[in-house]
Design a protein around this motif. Structure first.
Motif, PDB file in Angstrom:
ATOM      1  N   VAL A  70      18.033   2.725 -10.201  1.00 29.52           N
ATOM      2  CA  VAL A  70      16.846   3.522  -9.850  1.00 29.52           C
ATOM      3  C   VAL A  70      16.133   3.183  -9.488  1.00 29.52           C
ATOM      4  CG1 VAL A  70      16.001   4.607 -12.466  1.00 29.52           C
ATOM      5  CG2 VAL A  70      17.973   4.764 -12.153  1.00 29.52           C
ATOM      6  N   CYS A  71      14.554   3.383  -9.260  1.00 26.01           N
ATOM      7  CA  CYS A  71      13.131   3.408  -8.299  1.00 26.01           C
ATOM      8  C   CYS A  71      12.425   3.658  -9.930  1.00 26.01           C
ATOM      9  CB  CYS A  71      13.339   3.244  -7.247  1.00 26.01           C
ATOM     10  SG  CYS A  71      14.533   2.666  -6.222  1.00 26.01           S
ATOM     11  N   ASP A  72      12.854   5.203 -10.640  1.00 24.12           N
ATOM     12  CA  ASP A  72      11.362   4.998 -11.245  1.00 24.12           C
ATOM     13  C   ASP A  72      11.602   6.098 -12.116  1.00 24.12           C
ATOM     14  OD1 ASP A  72      13.470   7.036 -10.895  1.00 24.12           O
ATOM     15  OD2 ASP A  72      12.456   9.344 -10.188  1.00 24.12           O
ATOM     16  N   GLY A  73      11.775   4.727 -13.456  1.00 24.49           N
ATOM     17  CA  GLY A  73      12.517   5.391 -14.745  1.00 24.49           C
ATOM     18  C   GLY A  73      11.146   4.862 -15.497  1.00 24.49           C
ATOM     19  N   ALA A  74      11.113   5.902 -16.321  1.00 25.85           N
ATOM     20  CA  ALA A  74       9.623   6.136 -17.304  1.00 25.85           C
ATOM     21  C   ALA A  74      10.078   6.566 -18.770  1.00 25.85           C
ATOM     22  CB  ALA A  74       8.868   6.682 -16.611  1.00 25.85           C
ATOM     23  N   ASP A  75       9.811   5.766 -19.400  1.00 20.12           N
ATOM     24  CA  ASP A  75       9.952   5.877 -21.294  1.00 20.12           C
ATOM     25  C   ASP A  75       8.792   6.302 -21.369  1.00 20.12           C
ATOM     26  OD1 ASP A  75      12.930   5.167 -21.936  1.00 20.12           O
ATOM     27  OD2 ASP A  75      12.339   5.132 -20.387  1.00 20.12           O
ATOM     28  N   SER A  76       8.159   7.597 -22.264  1.00 25.55           N
ATOM     29  CA  SER A  76       7.089   6.954 -23.335  1.00 25.55           C
ATOM     30  C   SER A  76       7.661   7.429 -24.806  1.00 25.55           C
ATOM     31  CB  SER A  76       5.969   8.156 -23.478  1.00 25.55           C
ATOM     32  OG  SER A  76       6.057   9.917 -23.021  1.00 25.55           O
ATOM     33  N   PHE A  77       7.048   6.954 -25.695  1.00 25.41           N
ATOM     34  CA  PHE A  77       6.861   6.475 -27.388  1.00 25.41           C
ATOM     35  C   PHE A  77       5.661   6.921 -27.675  1.00 25.41           C
ATOM     36  CE2 PHE A  77       9.751   3.363 -24.600  1.00 25.41           C
ATOM     37  CZ  PHE A  77      10.773   3.196 -25.626  1.00 25.41           C
ATOM     38  N   VAL A  78       6.008   7.871 -28.810  1.00 24.81           N
ATOM     39  CA  VAL A  78       4.943   8.079 -29.831  1.00 24.81           C
ATOM     40  C   VAL A  78       5.500   7.617 -31.404  1.00 24.81           C
ATOM     41  CG1 VAL A  78       3.682   9.929 -31.459  1.00 24.81           C
ATOM     42  CG2 VAL A  78       4.427  10.329 -29.579  1.00 24.81           C
ATOM     43  N   ILE A  79       4.987   6.407 -32.521  1.00 29.16           N
ATOM     44  CA  ILE A  79       5.455   5.633 -33.851  1.00 29.16           C
ATOM     45  C   ILE A  79       5.258   6.142 -33.959  1.00 29.16           C
ATOM     46  CG2 ILE A  79       6.005   3.437 -33.982  1.00 29.16           C
ATOM     47  CD1 ILE A  79       6.364   2.880 -30.756  1.00 29.16           C
ATOM     48  N   LYS A  80       5.518   6.270 -35.371  1.00 22.94           N
ATOM     49  CA  LYS A  80       4.727   6.404 -36.572  1.00 22.94           C
ATOM     50  C   LYS A  80       5.427   5.629 -37.798  1.00 22.94           C
ATOM     51  CE  LYS A  80       1.848   9.650 -35.411  1.00 22.94           C
ATOM     52  NZ  LYS A  80       0.273   9.746 -34.839  1.00 22.94           N
ATOM     53  N   GLY A  81       4.724   4.423 -38.544  1.00 25.16           N
ATOM     54  CA  GLY A  81       5.292   4.135 -39.881  1.00 25.16           C
ATOM     55  C   GLY A  81       6.628   3.025 -38.912  1.00 25.16           C
ATOM     56  N   GLY A  82       6.436   2.717 -37.847  1.00 22.11           N
ATOM     57  CA  GLY A  82       6.988   1.974 -37.258  1.00 22.11           C
ATOM     58  C   GLY A  82       8.165   2.251 -36.868  1.00 22.11           C
ATOM     59  N   LYS A  83       8.202   3.732 -36.762  1.00 20.59           N
ATOM     60  CA  LYS A  83       9.974   3.953 -36.316  1.00 20.59           C
ATOM     61  C   LYS A  83       9.268   5.354 -35.337  1.00 20.59           C
ATOM     62  CE  LYS A  83      12.024   3.149 -39.963  1.00 20.59           C
ATOM     63  NZ  LYS A  83      13.739   3.171 -40.655  1.00 20.59           N
ATOM     64  N   ILE A  84      10.438   5.205 -34.508  1.00 24.09           N
ATOM     65  CA  ILE A  84       9.661   6.014 -33.150  1.00 24.09           C
ATOM     66  C   ILE A  84      10.287   7.651 -33.441  1.00 24.09           C
ATOM     67  CG2 ILE A  84      10.258   6.406 -30.745  1.00 24.09           C
ATOM     68  CD1 ILE A  84      11.562   4.212 -31.144  1.00 24.09           C
ATOM     69  N   VAL A  85       8.583   8.361 -32.995  1.00 22.91           N
ATOM     70  CA  VAL A  85       9.069   9.875 -33.803  1.00 22.91           C
ATOM     71  C   VAL A  85       9.827  11.323 -32.454  1.00 22.91           C
ATOM     72  CG1 VAL A  85       7.888   9.244 -35.749  1.00 22.91           C
ATOM     73  CG2 VAL A  85       6.619   9.936 -33.820  1.00 22.91           C
ATOM     74  N   PHE A  86       8.825   9.683 -30.906  1.00 19.01           N
ATOM     75  CA  PHE A  86       9.158  10.950 -30.313  1.00 19.01           C
ATOM     76  C   PHE A  86       9.314  10.167 -28.890  1.00 19.01           C
ATOM     77  CE2 PHE A  86       7.433  12.544 -25.965  1.00 19.01           C
ATOM     78  CZ  PHE A  86       8.057  13.475 -25.959  1.00 19.01           C
ATOM     79  N   GLN A  87      10.143  10.314 -27.680  1.00 19.22           N
ATOM     80  CA  GLN A  87      10.078   9.379 -27.198  1.00 19.22           C
ATOM     81  C   GLN A  87      10.816  10.670 -25.956  1.00 19.22           C
ATOM     82  OE1 GLN A  87      13.211   6.409 -27.076  1.00 19.22           O
ATOM     83  NE2 GLN A  87      13.648   5.955 -25.067  1.00 19.22           N
ATOM     84  N   SER A  88       9.950  10.038 -24.487  1.00 12.76           N
ATOM     85  CA  SER A  88      11.145  11.096 -23.749  1.00 12.76           C
ATOM     86  C   SER A  88      10.861   9.302 -22.404  1.00 12.76           C
ATOM     87  CB  SER A  88       9.627  12.122 -22.599  1.00 12.76           C
ATOM     88  OG  SER A  88       8.307  10.663 -22.180  1.00 12.76           O
ATOM     89  N   ILE A  89      12.249  10.820 -21.581  1.00 11.63           N
ATOM     90  CA  ILE A  89      12.429   9.809 -20.298  1.00 11.63           C
ATOM     91  C   ILE A  89      13.142  10.475 -18.840  1.00 11.63           C
ATOM     92  CG2 ILE A  89      14.620   8.563 -19.913  1.00 11.63           C
ATOM     93  CD1 ILE A  89      15.595   7.988 -22.738  1.00 11.63           C
ATOM     94  N   HIS A  90      12.507  10.072 -17.783  1.00 12.93           N
ATOM     95  CA  HIS A  90      12.866  10.079 -16.806  1.00 12.93           C
ATOM     96  C   HIS A  90      13.194   9.144 -15.648  1.00 12.93           C
ATOM     97  CE1 HIS A  90      12.299  11.731 -13.265  1.00 12.93           C
ATOM     98  NE2 HIS A  90      11.988  10.743 -12.510  1.00 12.93           N
ATOM     99  N   TYR A  91      14.477   9.794 -15.285  1.00  9.16           N
ATOM    100  CA  TYR A  91      14.966   8.421 -14.046  1.00  9.16           C
ATOM    101  C   TYR A  91      15.838   9.256 -12.955  1.00  9.16           C
ATOM    102  CZ  TYR A  91      18.813   8.537 -17.008  1.00  9.16           C
ATOM    103  OH  TYR A  91      20.093   9.610 -18.012  1.00  9.16           O
ATOM    104  N   THR A  92      16.181   9.376 -11.897  1.00 13.49           N
ATOM    105  CA  THR A  92      16.840   9.425 -10.686  1.00 13.49           C
ATOM    106  C   THR A  92      17.781   8.595 -10.477  1.00 13.49           C
ATOM    107  OG1 THR A  92      14.841  10.655  -9.921  1.00 13.49           O
ATOM    108  CG2 THR A  92      16.458  10.544  -8.765  1.00 13.49           C
ATOM    109  N   VAL A  93      18.643   8.628 -10.764  1.00 14.93           N
ATOM    110  CA  VAL A  93      19.550   7.747  -9.976  1.00 14.93           C
ATOM    111  C   VAL A  93      20.014   7.447  -8.042  1.00 14.93           C
ATOM    112  CG1 VAL A  93      22.488   7.030 -10.227  1.00 14.93           C
ATOM    113  CG2 VAL A  93      20.967   7.422 -12.375  1.00 14.93           C
ATOM    114  N   SER A  94      19.835   7.478  -7.400  1.00 15.92           N
ATOM    115  CA  SER A  94      20.568   7.458  -6.388  1.00 15.92           C
ATOM    116  C   SER A  94      21.845   6.173  -5.947  1.00 15.92           C
ATOM    117  CB  SER A  94      19.040   6.270  -5.446  1.00 15.92           C
ATOM    118  OG  SER A  94      18.368   7.345  -5.406  1.00 15.92           O
ATOM    119  N   ARG A  95      22.397   6.688  -5.045  1.00 22.62           N
ATOM    120  CA  ARG A  95      23.768   6.258  -5.291  1.00 22.62           C
ATOM    121  C   ARG A  95      23.829   6.064  -3.603  1.00 22.62           C
ATOM    122  NH1 ARG A  95      26.391   5.560  -9.799  1.00 22.62           N
ATOM    123  NH2 ARG A  95      25.646   7.475 -11.341  1.00 22.62           N
ATOM    124  N   ASN A  96      24.450   4.761  -3.589  1.00 21.59           N
ATOM    125  CA  ASN A  96      24.665   4.084  -2.238  1.00 21.59           C
ATOM    126  C   ASN A  96      26.110   4.694  -1.218  1.00 21.59           C
ATOM    127  OD1 ASN A  96      22.722   2.349  -2.464  1.00 21.59           O
ATOM    128  ND2 ASN A  96      24.122   0.334  -3.422  1.00 21.59           N
TER     129      ASN A  96
END
Length: 96
Positions: A70-96
């Protein structure tokens, strides 16, 4: 995972990925299983950038897999009160 899940994620967390939307702890577990299915249990992750600004975070990552990468992994988070309330994930798996 159960202890970390409850400690780190709000019970009603929203989780968005390239394969759909997830909500709550059970769906977060399903998304984690989906990631493991795509990258495998032996993936080695490298975090290239970690940005944190107030309640927001962004991680850029790569992963070496037994049969690909995976060359392009990306996560984003919003944290409120010490806990993750939102997360997004993107990644592309390239197979050999």
């Amino acid at each position: 995972m159960q202890g970390d899940l409850e400690a780190n994620y709000a019970k009603d967390v929203i989780f968005l990925t390239g394969t759909g939307g997830f909500k709550g702890w059970e769906d977060v577990k399903a998304s984690a299983s989906e990631l493991e299915k795509f990258v495998g249990p032996d993936a080695v992750f490298e975090y290239r950038h970690t940005l944190i600004e107030e309640d927001y975070a962004f991680l850029e990552w790569t992963a070496n897999l037994s049969k690909g990468e995976v060359c392009d992994g990306a996560d984003s988070f919003v944290i409120k009160g010490g806990k993750i309330v939102f997360q997004s994930i993107h990644y592309t798996v390239s197979r050999n």
